[in-house]
Scaffold this active site. Structure first.
Site, mmCIF file in Angstrom:
data_model
loop_
_atom_site.group_PDB
_atom_site.id
_atom_site.type_symbol
_atom_site.label_atom_id
_atom_site.label_comp_id
_atom_site.label_asym_id
_atom_site.label_seq_id
_atom_site.Cartn_x
_atom_site.Cartn_y
_atom_site.Cartn_z
ATOM 1 C CE LYS A 180 14.415 44.449 21.053
ATOM 2 N NZ LYS A 180 13.500 43.341 21.199
HETATM 3 C C1 LIG Z 1 12.863 42.105 20.514
HETATM 4 C C2 LIG Z 1 11.518 42.123 19.903
HETATM 5 C C3 LIG Z 1 10.514 41.198 20.225
HETATM 6 C C4 LIG Z 1 10.765 39.984 21.068
HETATM 7 O O1 LIG Z 1 11.306 40.236 22.299
HETATM 8 P P1 LIG Z 1 12.217 39.115 23.019
HETATM 9 O O2 LIG Z 1 12.362 39.676 24.393
HETATM 10 O O3 LIG Z 1 13.516 39.036 22.273
HETATM 11 O O4 LIG Z 1 11.461 37.836 22.993
HETATM 12 C C5 LIG Z 1 9.258 41.367 19.688
HETATM 13 N N1 LIG Z 1 8.992 42.377 18.844
HETATM 14 C C6 LIG Z 1 9.932 43.260 18.480
HETATM 15 C C7 LIG Z 1 9.553 44.368 17.558
HETATM 16 C C8 LIG Z 1 11.227 43.153 18.970
HETATM 17 O O5 LIG Z 1 12.160 44.026 18.575
#
Ligand SMILES: *Cc1c(COP(=O)(O)O)cnc(C)c1O
Length: 374
Positions: A180
């Site tokens: 991310k």
């Molecule tokens: C990565 C992601 C999540 C979940 O996040 P995690 O930290 O992996 O639990 C939720 N929504 C979207 C759109 C994502 O890309």
């Protein structure tokens, strides 16, 4: 294999973590508060609560909204399943609105057709880092007394009509997974405009413990006393992780800038190539590009995916429509429900994008792609 996304860790990140390890607080200490303060500052000023993941933050958001059996959530199928599954786990029914044909973002017209008096939350996703259309979504939510939720796992640092992500919906959630826009290893956070929702989310992520004496129902215990009114979980993010997040946050602007440069480089090389469609950007947003969602036309996505992987380019596909997952399909959700999302999925190919990707690596991706589609 060149990955489609990866973290960017600098010496200063390592030093920030080591400093916490040498200190007194491994969790629930000053680094947690400092990260929450900083997230709040860059996302519009509402209270922030950190969490152990983006999924945990979504679970907290829905719990804070008080949703349960008999309630409905309207959301998008063009997302990671956690946007919907955390609402389903609380007993709510998720109704999937279709997405806009060009952006892949939840379509306000489709949302309007899915809301009713049982709708408690409209959950949008800033797919790829491009904010959804909150000026259109907010009045639809208010008309039925629902809250808006922005799953901003992709978009921290972005803006919509000059306002930062975090200041667009009633509740916003973030993910700090390594791919991310910034990372704490595993981690996440939410911000809520209403203080009561932020407080409820905070209690939910802290086992449900109430520590304010004015709210105690059990009285005349002692100074040690704390009590639970509603069940919660332990979703607390550690000081070790928060120190990393705080250090990463200082470079968020430069990460965003580099992601924008990579997007521009792909756009200029690929926008006139027959058989490809580059991502669109609406005039009123400044995205924090997390993905580069290219569209491969003429039914050639899988072929191009395989050729790219064979060439050592770690492309990805984001996302299979959420209701295609067996857990939803077996509940009766039918394919064909959201034709735009299904068409988008059939063409989507995410190209590598992360701050450490060099121009020559971007050109290598472009060359491999031009060879694959020739
Ligand atoms: C990565 C992601 C999540 C979940 O996040 P995690 O930290 O992996 O639990 C939720 N929504 C979207 C759109 C994502 O890309």
């Amino acid at each position: 294999m060149l990955p489609y996304g990866r973290q960017s860790i600098a010496e200063e990140d390592i030093n920030a973590v080591v400093e916490v390890l040498r200190g007194d607080w491994l969790t629930t200490g000053p680094a947690v508060e400092a990260l929450e303060t900083e997230i709040s500052r860059i996302t519009g000023g509402s209270r922030a609560v950190t969490a152990t993941s983006g999924t945990a933050a979504l679970h907290m958001a829905y719990a804070a909204a008080g949703i349960g059996r008999g309630d409905e959530v309207v959301s998008t199928p063009m997302t990671f399943i956690a946007t919907a599954s955390t609402a389903s786990m609380l007993g709510a029914t998720v109704r999937f609105a279709d997405v806009e044909e060009d952006t892949g973002l939840i379509d306000p017209a489709s949302v309007a057709a899915h809301v009713n008096e049982r709708t408690k939350v409209i959950a949008a996703v800033d797919y790829a880092g491009h904010p959804a259309d909150y000026d259109a979504l907010q009045p639809i939510a208010e008309a039925v007394g629902a809250l808006t939720l922005d799953d901003a796992a992709h978009s921290i640092g972005g803006t919509y009509r000059g306002k930062p992500v975090g200041d667009l919906a009633d509740i916003t959630t973030f993910s700090f997974f390594p791919t991310k826009n910034l990372t704490t290893g595993e981690g996440g956070a939410l911000v809520a405009k209403r203080p009561d929702l932020a407080q409820r989310a905070h209690e939910f992520h802290y086992i449900g413990l109430v520590r304010d004496p004015e709210r105690f129902k059990v009285v005349s215990e002692g100074p040690w006393h704390q009590e639970v009114h509603e069940f919660g979980l332990n979703y607390r993010l550690s000081d070790v992780a928060c120190a990393l997040g705080l250090s990463q946050l200082r470079r968020l602007e430069s990460f965003k800038q580099r992601r924008a440069e990579i997007t521009a480089r792909y756009n200029s090389a690929l926008s006139d190539v027959e058989g490809l469609r580059v991502p669109v950007q609406k005039d009123h947003v400044d995205p924090a590009w997390h993905l580069y969602p290219l569209r491969v036309l003429h039914g050639r996505r899988q072929e191009v995916f395989e050729k790219m992987r064979a060439a050592g380019i770690g492309v990805q596909v984001n996302y299979m429509p959420v209701y295609w997952h067996p857990v939803y399909a077996e509940m009766g959700y039918k394919r064909g429900m959201c034709p735009n999302a299904e068409a988008f999925y059939a063409q989507e190919l995410s190209l590598p994008i992360f701050p450490g990707l060099t121009d020559s690596q971007v050109d290598q991706v472009i060359d491999a792609l031009l060879t694959a589609v020739r």
